[in-house]
Write an enzyme that holds these catalytic residues in place. Structure first.
Site: not given
Ligand SMILES: [Zn+2]
Length: 417
Positions: A103, A165
């Site tokens: 992401d 993340e």
């Molecule tokens: Zn990163």
């Protein structure tokens, strides 16, 4: 940068060595150009955390499988996103896991000079969302896959590519749970976050919550009959600030960090509808950034205990009162000492540095550590460029990343029995 790879390698003038040298240089050029092509493709997926990452995972998985890697998915609980785990080499304990997140952060409100999802090259730099953070590292892993498959490794190379993340390391815990349950664990992890190829062995954690206080709305002329959600929130925030002061004045210090103690911070607060109404709801977001080794659970427990005490008082007036603590991120701090860890020394040798660095940003390293896989952070690109408009990675960093990975994956100490 050319030729820096094997600077310490004895290369005499004999023909054999020169042939090998020439081959290695061609390899670096080839892998760098393959990496750029793959990076261009990866950036074209709008994998901003709010979107599903399944299209980019489909692409990466298809590529890795086509080249001979064994793949498995560890999906999100709702099935809309997924982690990807890939293995090259035998399914035995040891080897290395290379970790990256698929992401990227949003582009909303940012002033980009070009399309963020189209890589363009200018001034020896590649521009695009995720070029530094951290699709380049994933592209390098992919570019090296055919070579790794052909190497007949005796210990495996793993790739662990996560989702979410950027919104608090939400995907990695599912990936690590999967690994602990289903596969023999690698000896250590390299998290390819952008560090300019410096070897980061320590960072603080990030543990954050959104706390919502539900009270009872009433006319402000009779405050004794309502339950004021803002006032309760203020008491809780006051308590958090007390903890912050204790940490600042306490004995636990780590001078590698600035500041050298664990911190507590309240970032947002929203509540109330009008001056003359007792507010029924107040919400605030707060975080602890614990030093590695800080017992932050104890701090969270103290906060929750205070919530319970206040709630008991609120409920005497209003049975429907609530205080809800919603976890937003959970990353422990990490620290490894190169002097005590041979793998860490290998990574430093392959990154051609003798310096260990501590950073202030959190990564998935804490999640790996918490699951028994020591983690080191080292990857191409600069965190300074991450999350900003016109994010870029320097071509020299792409190349440095390729060289690092080539050195590391040919290190006999890691991949021979
Ligand atoms: Zn990163």
């Amino acid at each position: 940068m050319t030729g820096s790879v094997f600077v310490s390698r004895p290369h005499n003038k004999c023909g054999v060595t020169m042939v090998k040298w020439g081959k290695i240089m061609t390899d670096i050029e080839q892998f760098t150009s393959d990496t750029i092509a793959l990076l261009t493709k990866l950036v074209s997926f709008d994998s901003v955390s709010r979107n599903s990452n399944l299209p980019i995972i489909d692409y990466i998985e298809g590529y890795l499988k086509d080249h001979g890697a064994v793949c498995a998915r560890a999906p999100s609980p709702d099935g809309k996103k997924s982690n990807l785990l890939a293995r090259i080499g035998p399914e035995v304990a040891g080897g290395v896991v290379f970790s990256g997140h698929t992401d990227v952060v949003p582009i909303d409100g940012q002033d980009w000079a070009s399309d963020p999802f189209t890589v363009i090259e200018k001034d020896e730099k590649l521009f695009g969302r995720g070029t530094s953070d951290m699709k380049c590292f994933i592209a390098i892993c992919m570019a090296l896959t055919p070579k790794l498959v052909a190497m007949a490794l005796e210990k495996p190379v793993w790739f662990a590519f996560s989702y979410d993340e950027e919104v608090g390391c939400l995907g990695a815990p599912h990936l690590l749970d999967y690994m602990v349950k289903h596969v023999p664990l690698p000896a250590f992890a390299v998290i390819g976050e952008p560090t300019m190829m410096q070897v980061v062995t320590a960072h603080k954690g990030v543990v954050s919550f959104e706390t919502t206080v539900h009270g009872l709305e009433w006319h402000s002329s009779q405050p004794h009959l309502g339950v004021n959600a803002i006032q309760i929130s203020c008491e809780l925030i006051h308590m958090l600030m007390g903890i912050a002061k204790e940490l600042e004045d306490g004995d636990m210090r780590d001078e590698r960090f600035n500041p050298p103690y664990s911190t507590v911070h309240v970032g947002t607060i929203h509540g109330g509808t009008a001056r003359n109404i007792i507010p029924k709801e107040c919400k605030f977001q707060w975080e602890i950034r614990p030093l590695p080794g800080e017992n932050y659970e104890k701090l969270v427990d103290r906060f929750k205990k205070r919530c319970a005490e206040l709630l008991a008082g609120m409920k005497k007036k209003f049975a429907g009162a609530e205080i809800i603590n919603l976890p937003m991120s959970h990353m422990s701090g990490v620290t490894l000492q190169a002097s005590a860890n041979a793998n860490c020394q290998t990574v430093m040798r392959c990154a051609q540095t003798n310096r260990e660095v501590a950073v202030s940003f959190g990564t998935e390293a804490g999640v790996f550590n918490d699951h028994g896989i020591p983690a080191i952070i080292c990857g191409p690109g600069n965190i300074e460029q991450a999350h900003k408009p016109n994010e870029f990675i320097e071509l020299s960093q792409v190349r440095a990343g390729v060289e690092f990975m080539l050195r590391l994956t040919s290190d006999p100490s890691l991949f021979k029995k």
